[in-house]
Write an enzyme that holds these catalytic residues in place. Structure first.
Site, PDB file in Angstrom:
ATOM      1  N   HIS A 136      -7.267  27.461  56.387  1.00  0.00           N
ATOM      2  CA  HIS A 136      -6.488  28.243  57.352  1.00  0.00           C
ATOM      3  C   HIS A 136      -5.243  28.784  56.671  1.00  0.00           C
ATOM      4  O   HIS A 136      -4.813  28.288  55.629  1.00  0.00           O
ATOM      5  CB  HIS A 136      -6.169  27.403  58.589  1.00  0.00           C
ATOM      6  CG  HIS A 136      -7.312  27.417  59.556  1.00  0.00           C
ATOM      7  ND1 HIS A 136      -7.374  28.280  60.619  1.00  0.00           N
ATOM      8  CD2 HIS A 136      -8.470  26.718  59.561  1.00  0.00           C
ATOM      9  CE1 HIS A 136      -8.511  28.094  61.264  1.00  0.00           C
ATOM     10  NE2 HIS A 136      -9.195  27.147  60.644  1.00  0.00           N
ATOM     11  N   HIS A 175       7.156  53.393  38.236  1.00  0.00           N
ATOM     12  CA  HIS A 175       5.772  53.049  38.546  1.00  0.00           C
ATOM     13  C   HIS A 175       4.902  54.298  38.461  1.00  0.00           C
ATOM     14  O   HIS A 175       3.847  54.292  37.841  1.00  0.00           O
ATOM     15  CB  HIS A 175       5.651  52.465  39.956  1.00  0.00           C
ATOM     16  CG  HIS A 175       6.127  51.056  40.077  1.00  0.00           C
ATOM     17  ND1 HIS A 175       5.438  50.091  40.756  1.00  0.00           N
ATOM     18  CD2 HIS A 175       7.231  50.442  39.591  1.00  0.00           C
ATOM     19  CE1 HIS A 175       6.100  48.945  40.694  1.00  0.00           C
ATOM     20  NE2 HIS A 175       7.192  49.135  40.002  1.00  0.00           N
ATOM     21  N   ARG A 183     -18.426  32.700  63.789  1.00  0.00           N
ATOM     22  CA  ARG A 183     -18.139  31.329  64.246  1.00  0.00           C
ATOM     23  C   ARG A 183     -16.611  31.154  64.302  1.00  0.00           C
ATOM     24  O   ARG A 183     -16.022  31.256  65.349  1.00  0.00           O
ATOM     25  CB  ARG A 183     -18.783  30.296  63.304  1.00  0.00           C
ATOM     26  CG  ARG A 183     -18.849  28.906  63.918  1.00  0.00           C
ATOM     27  CD  ARG A 183     -17.548  28.126  63.868  1.00  0.00           C
ATOM     28  NE  ARG A 183     -17.122  27.795  62.514  1.00  0.00           N
ATOM     29  CZ  ARG A 183     -15.983  27.181  62.246  1.00  0.00           C
ATOM     30  NH1 ARG A 183     -15.168  26.828  63.222  1.00  0.00           N
ATOM     31  NH2 ARG A 183     -15.635  26.936  61.003  1.00  0.00           N
ATOM     32  N   HIS A 230     -22.830  25.978  63.167  1.00  0.00           N
ATOM     33  CA  HIS A 230     -21.743  25.026  62.935  1.00  0.00           C
ATOM     34  C   HIS A 230     -21.627  24.137  64.164  1.00  0.00           C
ATOM     35  O   HIS A 230     -21.302  24.609  65.248  1.00  0.00           O
ATOM     36  CB  HIS A 230     -20.462  25.864  62.732  1.00  0.00           C
ATOM     37  CG  HIS A 230     -19.224  25.095  62.475  1.00  0.00           C
ATOM     38  ND1 HIS A 230     -18.349  24.759  63.476  1.00  0.00           N
ATOM     39  CD2 HIS A 230     -18.694  24.625  61.328  1.00  0.00           C
ATOM     40  CE1 HIS A 230     -17.337  24.113  62.951  1.00  0.00           C
ATOM     41  NE2 HIS A 230     -17.512  24.005  61.659  1.00  0.00           N
ATOM     42  N   HIS A 282     -12.731  25.384  53.282  1.00  0.00           N
ATOM     43  CA  HIS A 282     -12.362  26.172  54.474  1.00  0.00           C
ATOM     44  C   HIS A 282     -10.844  26.090  54.606  1.00  0.00           C
ATOM     45  O   HIS A 282     -10.307  25.007  54.814  1.00  0.00           O
ATOM     46  CB  HIS A 282     -13.066  25.542  55.676  1.00  0.00           C
ATOM     47  CG  HIS A 282     -12.834  26.229  56.986  1.00  0.00           C
ATOM     48  ND1 HIS A 282     -13.628  27.263  57.425  1.00  0.00           N
ATOM     49  CD2 HIS A 282     -11.904  26.034  57.960  1.00  0.00           C
ATOM     50  CE1 HIS A 282     -13.202  27.665  58.624  1.00  0.00           C
ATOM     51  NE2 HIS A 282     -12.158  26.936  58.974  1.00  0.00           N
TER      52      HIS A 282
END
Lengths: 489, 489
Positions: B266, B361, B82, B143, B264
């Site tokens: 973004h 490291h 979607r 949706h 939701h």
């Protein structure tokens, strides 16, 4: 309004607004009912900034009562030439380092951090050469282990400051350097005093701060603050911290030390930008970044992403401090040198960052870009793109294209043509050229009176004839003369 | 310890630990002083998981007193079919959609969300076909706009639930659909009642929630909760929200509605993953994701990134729920279909996600991978890589390679060879093969008694001779017989 503590009193009234140039992009964080302007779409109209044309306020700015927040008063320590050099693909020779340093200085970062001159003879020579470049704005730092041997080399290179680091988590004390907290404190004080005696800045940072003992950490920071360290650093070395943890630690630390607080966030679990922002809210002052986020593993807070985040809170402040339109150039420079592609979804400069597709998005963007954009692309030297040749397209977006092509079509005709675009796009996404052909053929045929509303089959025939370059249809279809000749030949 | 509210009581004692297979990777979130094991490096040793071998606890888990938190009890609504279809490059035919749905079901997501069947005839047919696939675990949602026309079509497709959305910000009310809050509430109640009457799930979500009026929003959510909506949704449609705002809004909403809360986010300003995590801390229950984060503009919370974030808080829970080693396969499937590259720095599967470079490291990783890894690559079907052919390398990492090559060298000899690697890497990064040549030539020469410690110039001569395939040196250099013949020929 914007929920949460970062709301700001609304200060814009209609009287504050001046006339809007209809060719400019209106980007406003308040809904302004009487401001409507045609935005730039697909590069057809020039995408001008709205600076000066609308006074904006933002609900995403720091709350006036948020007295700890440095969201409007932060500094960037750009570490592409240190953390970024630890990126798997990185190999920067002096020429490249100087190019990157120059670009970062032009962009306007406050500090540039370099690999320890103790790492190799080349690192030392490069550090000395960059210090001699005479950068306009950026101060030069180098990043060393908490050790007198490294400190002695560092202070002789000509740097403006030295960033000292030592692991404090039980992991690193156990499996890396093997020292206890008493030894760490003793060495830290010795190194800091030595660097300070040379009249340059010094930062002391723990490594893996979020897996260190909080009491040990605060004890250590208070001790180094007492002797006048310029900054203490908090580092999420493994990328485990989440924003609420960051807020708690930095806020606590803010009450313990009076010096500046620098933060360094790795991005293994996707929180590097959010953690940086939250750290500033809690009172941190400096954020470490690298171009495209390159560094150990999947890297740290990216410069572009941080700038996007900070712009959301304080667009005018960020535009005043940094040369935002240089972002893409700097990213290209680094990407080429480490042989990576700028990710498709990169902040600001990713190719889809300002592409709008769904019909309802496209329609609203055409009315007011702020409906679906929190960043104004023009402020970053970018342009937006509204995708219309797909099956989720809407007639409003198509109408905008019709207007750009200066075709005269009624709304019903646009809706009719949009149905054809969606129908064809259900089989395969249509390019802008495909869409334009549909619109031009529709327009010519309708003008010529050979196509009515809803004549889908006839429109198919006209399009088919157009594609075959059929002369009989050339009177209708808008085929350029050159192409027509080629078809005839 | 980990500052902040997410600390958990330490429950691991030495008695809880069982014997460690030395060939396995020890990944522990507590510093365990008596556990040392050689980790897999550069694929030489098999990178086994440590499941069952060490009982781990994590300081990054939710705090027991954090009663709102759903960090250990969340559901994924996977929206590649979607939101992902709104990605600029996306064009999924039915075959592709079915492949993606099958893969997501195998991965174990709780829900798969599809484009509205009202969007196009093809969308409707695809939705119906996917509902008939008989997926094992994932429920199917679609949706739709908050409109009875769309709802009527949706409920007939065979979906398990309908996600209803409408814009509530002044931006969207003004410039998109043009409706007021009273109209929105009336329509919402009508659509919800209709969908519920069909015996399927229904979610109601505002769009652009973080720029909507808080009081309006809470009023609306309470009204829809009252009539028994299954979930309400909070959407950061433009990617403007920051974690503290998310926490405040979701926490407030948690006190207003008794239904589930979906979120939701973004990613325009880089907070999509952090916001999702913080929403769960505040009491949200469902997170929307897409594969690689694809969606409008630069997309939403990526599935892989969310899983990495949640794993950090609750590794065992996440491993039990999802088939993590499928992540790369799903990402490749989607990336190929939308013609994008998986970003170099992608969460978990990016090619540098588990690459360690700096000397300190590398050394620590060789002692205990948890020193610089919060994610165990083996749990995702990945392997780590320790880069040693560069000027930031350290002798501990080189020693590990010497042991892998089964060469007998003293620590002093390894340090001496490391100096040569760093010296050569100051000019150009050395490949693993280059490094191996240095080590083999050094080893043979030292064994033969022709090279002592610190004889850098002689080592250069030996390497030069080796490169030239000089026969005289073949007795020393470890050139395979086949290569020797080729050189002679």
């Amino acid at each position: 309004m914007c929920p949460g503590e970062n709301q700001e009193p609304k200060v814009v009234s209609k009287e504050d607004m001046v006339g809007i140039d209809l060719s400019s992009t209106v980007h406003t964080n308040d809904a302004v009912s009487d401001v409507k302007a045609a935005p730039a779409v697909n590069g057809v109209k020039k995408d001008a900034t709205h600076a000066g044309s609308v006074t904006t306020t933002t609900p995403y700015g720091p709350h006036p009562a948020d007295f700890l927040s440095n969201v409007r008063n932060f500094k960037i320590i750009e570490s592409t030439l240190r953390e970024g050099e630890q990126f798997a693909n990185a190999f920067f020779n002096l020429e490249t380092k100087m190019k990157i340093a120059r670009a970062l200085d032009d962009f306007g970062v406050e500090y540039i951090e370099l690999t320890s001159p103790a790492a190799s003879p080349e690192s030392r020579a490069d550090c000395e050469a960059i210090c001699k470049m005479g950068l306009k704005r950026s101060k030069i730092l180098t990043h060393i282990r908490c050790h007198m041997d490294d400190a002695r080399i560092a202070v002789e290179t000509g740097v403006d400051g030295v960033d000292v680091v030592i692991g404090t988590s039980s992991f690193l004390r156990e499996f890396s350097h093997g020292k206890d907290m008493a030894y760490i404190e003793k060495t830290a004080l010795e190194v800091i005093n030595f660097v300070k005696s040379k009249g340059i800045e010094v930062r002391f940072s723990s490594e893996d701060s979020f897996r260190s003992d909080l009491v040990d950490l605060l004890h250590l920071y208070r001790a180094v603050d007492k002797i006048g360290v310029n900054r203490v650093g908090v580092a999420d070395t493994v990328g485990c911290a989440n924003p609420r943890q960051v807020y708690e630690l930095v806020r606590t630390l803010r009450g313990v030390v009076s010096c500046d607080i620098e933060t360094h966030f790795h991005n293994d679990t996707g929180c590097a930008i959010a953690n940086a922002y939250t750290a500033l809210e809690a009172g941190a002052t400096h954020i470490d970044t690298s171009v495209l986020g390159i560094g150990e593993r999947n890297g740290i807070t990216p410069l572009g992403g941080l700038v996007a985040r900070m712009y959301t809170a304080d667009p005018e402040g960020v535009k005043a401090k940094y040369n935002l339109s240089m972002l893409r150039e700097i990213e290209n420079l680094v990407a080429e040198n480490v042989e990576i592609q700028v990710p498709f979804n990169n902040y600001v400069t990713g190719w889809c960052a300002f592409t709008h597709k769904a019909g309802i998005h496209a329609k609203a963007i055409l009315n007011n870009p702020s409906t679906y954009e929190i960043l104004n692309p023009a402020d970053f030297g970018m342009t937006r793109y509204v995708s219309i040749g797909h099956r989720l397209t809407g007639w409003n977006a198509v109408k905008s294209r019709v207007e750009q092509l200066k075709l005269e079509m009624t709304d019903d005709q646009v809706k009719d043509a949009t149905n054809k675009i969606k129908e064809l796009a259900d089989v395969k996404t249509q390019t802008m050229e495909d869409v334009d052909v549909i619109l031009r053929v529709y327009h010519r045929a309708a003008q010529a009176g050979v196509l009515g509303l809803g004549e889908s089959v006839k429109l198919d025939q006209l399009l088919e004839a157009h594609r075959e370059g059929n002369n009989g249809i050339d009177a209708i279809a808008d085929v350029p003369a050159t192409k027509r000749q080629r078809t005839e030949a």
